[in-house]
Design a protein around this motif. Structure first.
Motif, mmCIF file in Angstrom:
data_model
loop_
_atom_site.group_PDB
_atom_site.id
_atom_site.type_symbol
_atom_site.label_atom_id
_atom_site.label_comp_id
_atom_site.label_asym_id
_atom_site.label_seq_id
_atom_site.Cartn_x
_atom_site.Cartn_y
_atom_site.Cartn_z
ATOM 1 N N ARG A 79 27.016 -53.732 -13.960
ATOM 2 C CA ARG A 79 27.754 -52.499 -13.714
ATOM 3 C C ARG A 79 29.068 -52.835 -13.038
ATOM 4 O O ARG A 79 29.129 -53.716 -12.182
ATOM 5 C CB ARG A 79 26.938 -51.547 -12.837
ATOM 6 C CG ARG A 79 27.659 -50.224 -12.568
ATOM 7 C CD ARG A 79 26.744 -49.128 -12.084
ATOM 8 N NE ARG A 79 26.166 -49.372 -10.780
ATOM 9 C CZ ARG A 79 25.891 -48.401 -9.893
ATOM 10 N NH1 ARG A 79 26.154 -47.139 -10.182
ATOM 11 N NH2 ARG A 79 25.337 -48.689 -8.733
ATOM 12 N N ILE A 80 30.126 -52.139 -13.448
ATOM 13 C CA ILE A 80 31.441 -52.294 -12.841
ATOM 14 C C ILE A 80 31.875 -50.932 -12.342
ATOM 15 O O ILE A 80 31.912 -49.957 -13.103
ATOM 16 C CB ILE A 80 32.479 -52.827 -13.854
ATOM 17 C CG1 ILE A 80 32.024 -54.162 -14.434
ATOM 18 C CG2 ILE A 80 33.847 -52.990 -13.180
ATOM 19 C CD1 ILE A 80 32.893 -54.645 -15.594
ATOM 20 N N ARG A 81 32.193 -50.866 -11.053
ATOM 21 C CA ARG A 81 32.707 -49.629 -10.478
ATOM 22 C C ARG A 81 34.149 -49.859 -10.054
ATOM 23 O O ARG A 81 34.442 -50.828 -9.346
ATOM 24 C CB ARG A 81 31.860 -49.201 -9.288
ATOM 25 C CG ARG A 81 30.500 -48.690 -9.690
ATOM 26 C CD ARG A 81 29.707 -48.184 -8.510
ATOM 27 N NE ARG A 81 29.061 -49.265 -7.793
ATOM 28 C CZ ARG A 81 28.341 -49.088 -6.689
ATOM 29 N NH1 ARG A 81 28.214 -47.890 -6.155
ATOM 30 N NH2 ARG A 81 27.767 -50.111 -6.097
ATOM 31 N N LEU B 288 37.534 -52.944 -7.048
ATOM 32 C CA LEU B 288 36.427 -52.938 -7.990
ATOM 33 C C LEU B 288 35.197 -53.541 -7.341
ATOM 34 O O LEU B 288 35.305 -54.341 -6.411
ATOM 35 C CB LEU B 288 36.754 -53.763 -9.247
ATOM 36 C CG LEU B 288 37.822 -53.239 -10.193
ATOM 37 C CD1 LEU B 288 39.161 -53.870 -9.868
ATOM 38 C CD2 LEU B 288 37.450 -53.566 -11.630
ATOM 39 N N ILE B 289 34.040 -53.165 -7.875
ATOM 40 C CA ILE B 289 32.774 -53.743 -7.439
ATOM 41 C C ILE B 289 32.013 -54.193 -8.681
ATOM 42 O O ILE B 289 31.799 -53.397 -9.607
ATOM 43 C CB ILE B 289 31.921 -52.728 -6.663
ATOM 44 C CG1 ILE B 289 32.675 -52.225 -5.426
ATOM 45 C CG2 ILE B 289 30.582 -53.349 -6.266
ATOM 46 C CD1 ILE B 289 32.036 -51.009 -4.783
ATOM 47 N N MET C 199 31.067 -50.678 -1.161
ATOM 48 C CA MET C 199 30.121 -49.766 -1.814
ATOM 49 C C MET C 199 30.032 -48.439 -1.080
ATOM 50 O O MET C 199 29.998 -47.370 -1.708
ATOM 51 C CB MET C 199 28.748 -50.423 -1.891
ATOM 52 C CG MET C 199 28.661 -51.571 -2.876
ATOM 53 S SD MET C 199 27.010 -52.296 -2.872
ATOM 54 C CE MET C 199 27.166 -53.466 -4.228
ATOM 55 N N LEU C 200 29.995 -48.499 0.232
ATOM 56 C CA LEU C 200 29.959 -47.267 1.017
ATOM 57 C C LEU C 200 31.238 -46.456 0.809
ATOM 58 O O LEU C 200 31.197 -45.222 0.685
ATOM 59 C CB LEU C 200 29.776 -47.592 2.498
ATOM 60 C CG LEU C 200 28.419 -48.175 2.898
ATOM 61 C CD1 LEU C 200 28.431 -48.612 4.360
ATOM 62 C CD2 LEU C 200 27.305 -47.160 2.658
ATOM 63 N N LYS C 201 32.371 -47.164 0.769
ATOM 64 C CA LYS C 201 33.644 -46.474 0.534
ATOM 65 C C LYS C 201 33.651 -45.825 -0.845
ATOM 66 O O LYS C 201 34.081 -44.666 -1.003
ATOM 67 C CB LYS C 201 34.809 -47.464 0.656
ATOM 68 C CG LYS C 201 36.155 -46.848 0.316
ATOM 69 C CD LYS C 201 37.280 -47.862 0.365
ATOM 70 C CE LYS C 201 37.662 -48.184 1.784
ATOM 71 N NZ LYS C 201 38.932 -48.955 1.845
ATOM 72 N N TYR C 202 33.170 -46.562 -1.848
ATOM 73 C CA TYR C 202 33.147 -46.021 -3.205
ATOM 74 C C TYR C 202 32.304 -44.747 -3.259
ATOM 75 O O TYR C 202 32.699 -43.748 -3.875
ATOM 76 C CB TYR C 202 32.599 -47.069 -4.173
ATOM 77 C CG TYR C 202 32.745 -46.674 -5.627
ATOM 78 C CD1 TYR C 202 33.865 -47.045 -6.351
ATOM 79 C CD2 TYR C 202 31.771 -45.905 -6.260
ATOM 80 C CE1 TYR C 202 34.005 -46.667 -7.679
ATOM 81 C CE2 TYR C 202 31.907 -45.526 -7.581
ATOM 82 C CZ TYR C 202 33.026 -45.916 -8.289
ATOM 83 O OH TYR C 202 33.176 -45.526 -9.603
ATOM 84 N N ASP C 203 31.147 -44.779 -2.608
ATOM 85 C CA ASP C 203 30.272 -43.608 -2.611
ATOM 86 C C ASP C 203 30.953 -42.413 -1.935
ATOM 87 O O ASP C 203 30.810 -41.265 -2.384
ATOM 88 C CB ASP C 203 28.957 -43.927 -1.907
ATOM 89 C CG ASP C 203 28.079 -44.877 -2.714
ATOM 90 O OD1 ASP C 203 28.317 -45.011 -3.927
ATOM 91 O OD2 ASP C 203 27.177 -45.501 -2.128
ATOM 92 N N ARG C 204 31.707 -42.668 -0.864
ATOM 93 C CA ARG C 204 32.423 -41.571 -0.194
ATOM 94 C C ARG C 204 33.493 -40.986 -1.121
ATOM 95 O O ARG C 204 33.663 -39.762 -1.201
ATOM 96 C CB ARG C 204 33.071 -42.070 1.093
ATOM 97 C CG ARG C 204 32.089 -42.353 2.228
ATOM 98 C CD ARG C 204 32.807 -42.469 3.562
ATOM 99 N NE ARG C 204 33.760 -43.582 3.578
ATOM 100 C CZ ARG C 204 33.461 -44.822 3.935
ATOM 101 N NH1 ARG C 204 32.228 -45.124 4.315
ATOM 102 N NH2 ARG C 204 34.381 -45.765 3.941
ATOM 103 N N ILE C 205 34.217 -41.866 -1.811
ATOM 104 C CA ILE C 205 35.251 -41.397 -2.741
ATOM 105 C C ILE C 205 34.612 -40.578 -3.859
ATOM 106 O O ILE C 205 35.108 -39.506 -4.238
ATOM 107 C CB ILE C 205 36.030 -42.593 -3.317
ATOM 108 C CG1 ILE C 205 36.837 -43.285 -2.217
ATOM 109 C CG2 ILE C 205 36.957 -42.144 -4.453
ATOM 110 C CD1 ILE C 205 37.451 -44.608 -2.640
#
Length: 287
Positions: free
Chosen positions: A115-117, A225-226, A257-263
């Motif tokens: 998976r690429i976020r 990216l993650i 990952m935490l930042k991505y989830d907040r966004i």
């Protein structure tokens, strides 16, 4: 079939393998010279393996696992698979003479990721760009560049993973400003937006827009990216900085990952995002 290169430089794969070999040696209470003697080499060679300066050959890895008492089959298989992957050539290796190694590593990550976020604040995520949009972005960064340069060909080649039998899951978040920034002009942007609408129908691609109405300043540091990887690889983050691109591991990638989830929580949902993208494309077509 594994293709073996005569000479390989330091890569993320070699660094990951070396790090795990070092941890296993230290857990076994052995010195570098002990490992070297077991392989019929000197301790300096083992040290270079562990630093990722040179990749360890699969046979050497197997011998070290025996020395370190690693009996767990899953662990052995994972490390031996990584040792083979260090030496396996991919299409990206044809670009090692023209592009920085960290960019070549980036293509390898894309090819292996489950998976690429991505979160983009200024342009569309590279895997989702049209050739015309990509060319305009490249020229904006380097006015002498064209789509025929090796860097541009490299970017286009990377997009082929979208057509593979088992493509990665892609979650792409773009800031709403990306929908109005038009590298190459309105026609190029309209084509790009319609391309995004088409890609959003793929079962492995999810697009979301972070609207201007979002109440928080999502990422003052910019895009990132993650990559979520299969075993035995770690999850890894990637970000461009003025000083060059960097890879982020361990606690750093957990923070991303935490930042991505907040966004993501502040984004429009997928249907709303596509509706906004389509409305913007339609407006461009009428202008």
């Amino acid at each position: 079939m594994i293709t073996i290169s005569v000479k390989r430089g330091m890569t993320l794969r070699a660094q990951w393998l070396g790090r795990q070999l070092r941890e296993l040696r230290e857990s076994a209470g052995l010195l570098l010279k002990d490992a070297g003697e077991h392989l019929g080499k000197d301790g300096t060679t083992v040290s270079r393996y562990e630093a990722g300066l040179i990749p360890a050959r699969p046979d050497d890895v197997r011998a070290l696992l025996d020395l370190y008492g690693v009996a767990d089959k899953a662990q052995r298989d994972a490390l031996l698979a990584l040792a083979k992957d260090v030496w396996q050539l991919g299409w990206w290796d044809n670009y090692t003479g023209n592009l920085a190694q960290n960019i070549v590593d980036y293509a390898w990550l894309e090819s292996r990721a489950r998976r690429i976020r991505s979160f983009e604040v200024s342009v569309v995520f590279g895997l989702l760009q049209t050739p015309a949009y990509m060319s305009a972005v490249i020229r904006g960064a380097d006015p002498t560049a064209t789509i025929s340069t090796s860097g541009a060909r490299f970017r286009l080649k990377r997009q082929e993973i979208l057509a593979t039998p088992d493509p990665p899951q892609i979650e792409a978040i773009i800031d709403e400003s990306v929908l109005y920034r038009a590298p190459g002009g309105p026609a190029v942007l309209e084509e790009q937006l319609r391309h995004l609408i088409k890609l959003a129908a793929y079962p492995n691609i999810e697009l979301r827009v972070l609207p201007f109405s979002a109440t928080t300043f999502a990422s003052p540091e910019g895009s990132f990216l993650i990559f979520e990887m299969p075993e035995p690889y770690p999850e890894i983050g990637y970000a461009d900085t003025p000083a060059g691109s960097i890879y982020i591991e361990a606690n750093g990638v957990q923070q991303l990952m935490l930042k991505y989830d907040r966004i993501r929580r502040d984004c429009l949902d997928s249907a709303e995002s596509i509706e906004l993208i389509r409305a913007t494309a339609d407006k461009l077509a009428r202008s």
